[in-house]
Design a protein around this motif. Structure first.
Motif, PDB file in Angstrom:
ATOM      1  N   ALA A 280       0.841  -1.200   0.000  1.00  0.00           N
ATOM      2  CA  ALA A 280       0.000   0.000   0.000  1.00  0.00           C
ATOM      3  C   ALA A 280       0.877   1.251   0.000  1.00  0.00           C
ATOM      4  CB  ALA A 280      -0.946  -0.019   1.194  1.00  0.00           C
ATOM      5  N   ARG A 281       1.220   1.712  -1.185  1.00  0.00           N
ATOM      6  CA  ARG A 281       2.016   2.937  -1.312  1.00  0.00           C
ATOM      7  C   ARG A 281       1.296   4.126  -0.641  1.00  0.00           C
ATOM      8  NH1 ARG A 281       5.261   4.261  -5.706  1.00  0.00           N
ATOM      9  NH2 ARG A 281       4.146   2.821  -7.090  1.00  0.00           N
ATOM     10  N   PHE A 282      -0.026   4.118  -0.735  1.00  0.00           N
ATOM     11  CA  PHE A 282      -0.840   5.222  -0.255  1.00  0.00           C
ATOM     12  C   PHE A 282      -0.674   5.459   1.239  1.00  0.00           C
ATOM     13  CE2 PHE A 282      -5.021   6.848   1.237  1.00  0.00           C
ATOM     14  CZ  PHE A 282      -5.055   8.036   0.525  1.00  0.00           C
ATOM     15  N   TRP A 283      -0.288   4.426   1.987  1.00  0.00           N
ATOM     16  CA  TRP A 283      -0.146   4.570   3.431  1.00  0.00           C
ATOM     17  C   TRP A 283       1.143   5.289   3.833  1.00  0.00           C
ATOM     18  CZ3 TRP A 283      -1.662  -1.209   4.643  1.00  0.00           C
ATOM     19  CH2 TRP A 283      -3.031  -1.382   4.379  1.00  0.00           C
ATOM     20  N   ASN A 284       2.060   5.456   2.877  1.00  0.00           N
ATOM     21  CA  ASN A 284       3.302   6.200   3.124  1.00  0.00           C
ATOM     22  C   ASN A 284       4.112   5.643   4.291  1.00  0.00           C
ATOM     23  OD1 ASN A 284       2.932   8.206   1.046  1.00  0.00           O
ATOM     24  ND2 ASN A 284       1.386   9.164   2.357  1.00  0.00           N
ATOM     25  N   GLU A 285       4.174   4.327   4.386  1.00  0.00           N
ATOM     26  CA  GLU A 285       4.944   3.721   5.468  1.00  0.00           C
ATOM     27  C   GLU A 285       6.011   2.764   4.962  1.00  0.00           C
ATOM     28  OE1 GLU A 285       1.663   2.079   7.678  1.00  0.00           O
ATOM     29  OE2 GLU A 285       1.833   0.117   6.698  1.00  0.00           O
ATOM     30  N   GLY A 286       6.130   2.618   3.616  1.00  0.00           N
ATOM     31  CA  GLY A 286       7.131   1.728   3.060  1.00  0.00           C
ATOM     32  C   GLY A 286       6.669   0.285   3.025  1.00  0.00           C
ATOM     33  N   PHE A 287       7.652  -0.635   2.969  1.00  0.00           N
ATOM     34  CA  PHE A 287       7.366  -2.071   2.836  1.00  0.00           C
ATOM     35  C   PHE A 287       8.179  -2.835   3.856  1.00  0.00           C
ATOM     36  CE2 PHE A 287       8.576  -6.241   1.285  1.00  0.00           C
ATOM     37  CZ  PHE A 287       7.382  -6.777   0.847  1.00  0.00           C
ATOM     38  N   SER A 288       7.516  -3.675   4.632  1.00  0.00           N
ATOM     39  CA  SER A 288       8.214  -4.542   5.574  1.00  0.00           C
ATOM     40  C   SER A 288       7.347  -5.738   5.909  1.00  0.00           C
ATOM     41  CB  SER A 288       8.558  -3.793   6.870  1.00  0.00           C
ATOM     42  OG  SER A 288       9.075  -4.688   7.849  1.00  0.00           O
ATOM     43  N   LEU A 289       7.984  -6.921   5.958  1.00  0.00           N
ATOM     44  CA  LEU A 289       7.289  -8.155   6.314  1.00  0.00           C
ATOM     45  C   LEU A 289       7.532  -8.536   7.777  1.00  0.00           C
ATOM     46  CD1 LEU A 289       8.027 -10.331   3.124  1.00  0.00           C
ATOM     47  CD2 LEU A 289       5.966  -9.015   3.648  1.00  0.00           C
ATOM     48  N   ASP A 290       8.011  -7.602   8.564  1.00  0.00           N
ATOM     49  CA  ASP A 290       8.250  -7.851   9.982  1.00  0.00           C
ATOM     50  C   ASP A 290       6.944  -8.268  10.651  1.00  0.00           C
ATOM     51  OD1 ASP A 290       8.431  -7.262  12.883  1.00  0.00           O
ATOM     52  OD2 ASP A 290      10.423  -6.528  12.369  1.00  0.00           O
ATOM     53  N   LEU A 291       6.937  -9.427  11.304  1.00  0.00           N
ATOM     54  CA  LEU A 291       5.713  -9.934  11.920  1.00  0.00           C
ATOM     55  C   LEU A 291       5.174  -8.987  12.989  1.00  0.00           C
ATOM     56  CD1 LEU A 291       6.466 -13.749  12.321  1.00  0.00           C
ATOM     57  CD2 LEU A 291       4.899 -12.665  10.708  1.00  0.00           C
ATOM     58  N   ASP A 292       6.056  -8.348  13.723  1.00  0.00           N
ATOM     59  CA  ASP A 292       5.617  -7.471  14.811  1.00  0.00           C
ATOM     60  C   ASP A 292       5.260  -6.070  14.322  1.00  0.00           C
ATOM     61  OD1 ASP A 292       5.999  -9.454  16.778  1.00  0.00           O
ATOM     62  OD2 ASP A 292       8.157  -9.010  16.840  1.00  0.00           O
ATOM     63  N   ASN A 293       5.821  -5.670  13.191  1.00  0.00           N
ATOM     64  CA  ASN A 293       5.577  -4.310  12.701  1.00  0.00           C
ATOM     65  C   ASN A 293       5.566  -4.290  11.168  1.00  0.00           C
ATOM     66  OD1 ASN A 293       5.169  -1.524  12.816  1.00  0.00           O
ATOM     67  ND2 ASN A 293       7.375  -1.097  12.790  1.00  0.00           N
ATOM     68  N   PRO A 294       4.594  -4.961  10.543  1.00  0.00           N
ATOM     69  CA  PRO A 294       4.545  -4.953   9.069  1.00  0.00           C
ATOM     70  C   PRO A 294       4.227  -3.552   8.554  1.00  0.00           C
ATOM     71  CG  PRO A 294       2.543  -5.915   9.965  1.00  0.00           C
ATOM     72  CD  PRO A 294       3.468  -5.706  11.131  1.00  0.00           C
ATOM     73  N   LYS A 295       4.736  -3.253   7.367  1.00  0.00           N
ATOM     74  CA  LYS A 295       4.500  -1.939   6.768  1.00  0.00           C
ATOM     75  C   LYS A 295       3.999  -2.113   5.335  1.00  0.00           C
ATOM     76  CE  LYS A 295       7.998   0.480   9.542  1.00  0.00           C
ATOM     77  NZ  LYS A 295       7.007   1.208  10.347  1.00  0.00           N
ATOM     78  N   GLY A 296       2.869  -1.475   5.055  1.00  0.00           N
ATOM     79  CA  GLY A 296       2.328  -1.492   3.707  1.00  0.00           C
ATOM     80  C   GLY A 296       1.672  -2.790   3.301  1.00  0.00           C
ATOM     81  N   ILE A 297       1.509  -3.714   4.226  1.00  0.00           N
ATOM     82  CA  ILE A 297       1.040  -5.050   3.870  1.00  0.00           C
ATOM     83  C   ILE A 297      -0.482  -5.138   3.960  1.00  0.00           C
ATOM     84  CG2 ILE A 297       1.239  -7.517   4.332  1.00  0.00           C
ATOM     85  CD1 ILE A 297       3.807  -6.125   3.344  1.00  0.00           C
ATOM     86  N   TYR A 298      -1.074  -5.639   2.904  1.00  0.00           N
ATOM     87  CA  TYR A 298      -2.510  -5.906   2.863  1.00  0.00           C
ATOM     88  C   TYR A 298      -2.702  -7.274   2.221  1.00  0.00           C
ATOM     89  CZ  TYR A 298      -2.055  -4.703  -2.073  1.00  0.00           C
ATOM     90  OH  TYR A 298      -1.665  -4.683  -3.384  1.00  0.00           O
ATOM     91  N   ARG A 299      -3.905  -7.832   2.386  1.00  0.00           N
ATOM     92  CA  ARG A 299      -4.218  -9.138   1.803  1.00  0.00           C
ATOM     93  C   ARG A 299      -5.410  -9.035   0.849  1.00  0.00           C
ATOM     94  NH1 ARG A 299      -4.233 -13.257   6.906  1.00  0.00           N
ATOM     95  NH2 ARG A 299      -4.608 -11.395   8.184  1.00  0.00           N
ATOM     96  N   SER A 300      -5.437  -9.932  -0.128  1.00  0.00           N
ATOM     97  CA  SER A 300      -6.551 -10.026  -1.073  1.00  0.00           C
ATOM     98  C   SER A 300      -7.224 -11.389  -0.908  1.00  0.00           C
ATOM     99  CB  SER A 300      -6.040  -9.850  -2.510  1.00  0.00           C
ATOM    100  OG  SER A 300      -5.193 -10.926  -2.878  1.00  0.00           O
ATOM    101  N   ASN A 301      -8.189 -11.701  -1.793  1.00  0.00           N
ATOM    102  CA  ASN A 301      -8.840 -13.007  -1.796  1.00  0.00           C
ATOM    103  C   ASN A 301     -10.086 -12.963  -0.897  1.00  0.00           C
ATOM    104  OD1 ASN A 301      -9.327 -15.897  -1.644  1.00  0.00           O
ATOM    105  ND2 ASN A 301      -7.197 -16.262  -2.150  1.00  0.00           N
TER     106      ASN A 301
END
Length: 451
Positions: A280-301
């Motif tokens: 999610a570029r729109f959230w302006n938080e970058g990208f991270s898959l850190d379980l405790d502090n994910p950034k920009g992560i969303y799910r589909s389906n």
């Protein structure tokens, strides 16, 4: 010096695509890192360059043999917009009808053929029986009924639209053939039968399957993310058309038009994967898959779609959604709830197909508008079984493709799948203890997404 041991699960079984898992253990036998590798480099975005745009809806169906209709329709919508043509209402309805029937068929495939063995046979059972054959032996009457319903849906599509896979029936400007009254009647009869089975399936799952695995549902692969899906103007789930809704983990959301998706979504490419990981570029938080502090992560389906929707547009599906939300809230985060959401969507798809087949306007013979190749840009989007499917094309003056970008439904979930697997592996593998049942539970975190 710390030594690592790598556990490989290759291939991941009972998923729609091809993938493997690598789990690294530290010297204490605990998980240091987990990665899911998808063999997903296909090259479609490049080799369609220079092709006549109207040929793409017949080419991109080869991206996925399970959901070719969704690629076919997203592509047609993109070409329509490149050429500035709007299909007549009956053409739109026929496209949506076939897509909806394809959705209903796919959900039966995943729940019974791919996922059910983990729940009916059990996640710790021997893999020799933990499969679709084992499910069939455990309940042969149900297995026979599942095959009959899938066959009925597939043959419904093939008899009316010519091909169940690698379709050609949707064309630039609409649909290639009109529906006759005879077609409408026999398809309506068939969908009513599939709908009855959909209601049986969700009742069966709520009574005999999900309650037995509530502990696993609340713990296995659980992560905290945002969600994406399509809603209509009233905020109801829509699988064919509408605005894209991007929801944060706290339930707040933003709606946008699909042609503006690049303002809201970015595509991150990690060094260790062939796949691109949307965020999610729109959230302006970058990208991270850190379980405790994910950034920009969303799910589909499926779970994402029922989370972002304010309500369902059909009555039985709305009743199911209300029951689901009383139990799990909104947005629900538990990964294994994708299976429950899948069955709610199955009810919706059947209900909506019946609604469309009861509409006399669907037999209107005006199903296609004339179109001329020209320069333009078009973005087409539908909800594929595995998520929000985006096709983005640009054409030159002759209608030839100069650029293409595609975000396939599963692609949205590549980051979340890695996170769910990492969470499952870390919670299950302790002090070096690992066995086949534990590794299958790690795979279950992938199968929930049906990638």
């Amino acid at each position: 010096m710390t030594e690592t041991r790598t556990i490989k699960i290759s291939p991941i079984t009972r998923i729609e695509g091809h993938a493997s898992i690598a789990i690294e253990l530290d010297d204490a036998g605990n998980v240091a890192d987990s990665k899911v590798h998808f063999q997903s480099i296909r090259g479609f975005e490049k080799f369609v360059e220079g092709k006549p745009a109207e040929e793409l809806p017949r080419i991109v169906t080869r991206i996925c043999g399970i959901c070719p209709w969704h690629h076919h329709l997203a592509s047609n919508k993109a070409v329509d917009r490149c050429f500035g043509v709007t299909p007549p209402p009956a053409g739109q309805k026929l496209r949506e009808l076939i897509q909806t029937i394809a959705q209903a068929e796919d959900k039966l495939l995943h729940f019974f053929f791919l996922a059910a063995a983990d729940f009916v046979i059990g996640p710790d059972a021997d893999y020799a029986v933990r499969n679709v054959i084992g499910v069939a032996k455990a309940n042969p009457d149900l297995a026979k009924k599942v095959v009959q319903m899938r066959y009925k849906a597939k043959m419904m599509i093939e008899k009316f639209a010519g091909k169940a896979i690698h379709p050609v029936a949707a064309v630039t400007g609409g649909f290639a053939k009109a529906m006759t009254e005879e077609d409408r009647k026999w398809m309506l009869e068939g969908m009513r039968e599939i709908y009855d089975f959909a209601r049986f399936t969700i009742d069966f799952a709520k009574k005999d399957i999900f309650p037995k695995y509530m502990d696993a549902i609340q713990s296995l692969g659980v992560i905290n993310t945002g969600f994406i899906g399509t809603v209509d103007s009233a905020g109801a789930l829509n699988l064919y058309d509408g605005k894209i809704r991007l929801m944060k983990a706290d339930g707040s959301y933003t709606d946008f038009e699909v042609q503006d998706y690049t303002d809201y979504l970015g595509e991150h490419v990690p060094s260790w994967s062939y796949g691109k990981f949307p965020y999610a570029r729109f959230w302006n938080e970058g990208f991270s898959l850190d379980l405790d502090n994910p950034k920009g992560i969303y799910r589909s389906n499926t779970l994402a779609r029922i989370n972002v929707a304010d309500h369902m547009a059909t009555p039985a599906a709305q009743e199911e959604l209300e029951e689901f939300r009383k139990l799990f809230g909104r947005p629900a985060q538990a990964t294994l709830l994708y299976h429950y959401a899948r069955l709610i969507e199955e009810v919706y798809a059947c209900e909506h197909a019946i609604e469309m087949l009861e509409d006399p306007e669907i037999t209107d013979p005006n199903v296609r508008a004339e179109a001329e190749p020209k320069a333009g840009r078009g973005v087409g989007c539908v909800e594929a079984p595995r998520g929000t499917l985006i096709h983005d094309y640009s054409t030159d003056d002759n209608g030839l493709i100069t650029r293409a970008n595609m975000i396939v439904g599963t692609t949205h979930n590549l980051g979340p799948i890695n996170m769910s697997v990492d969470q499952a592996a870390r919670s299950l593998i302790q002090n070096g203890h690992v066995d086949e049942g534990i590794l299958n539970k790690v795979e279950m975190a992938v199968r929930a997404y049906d990638p």
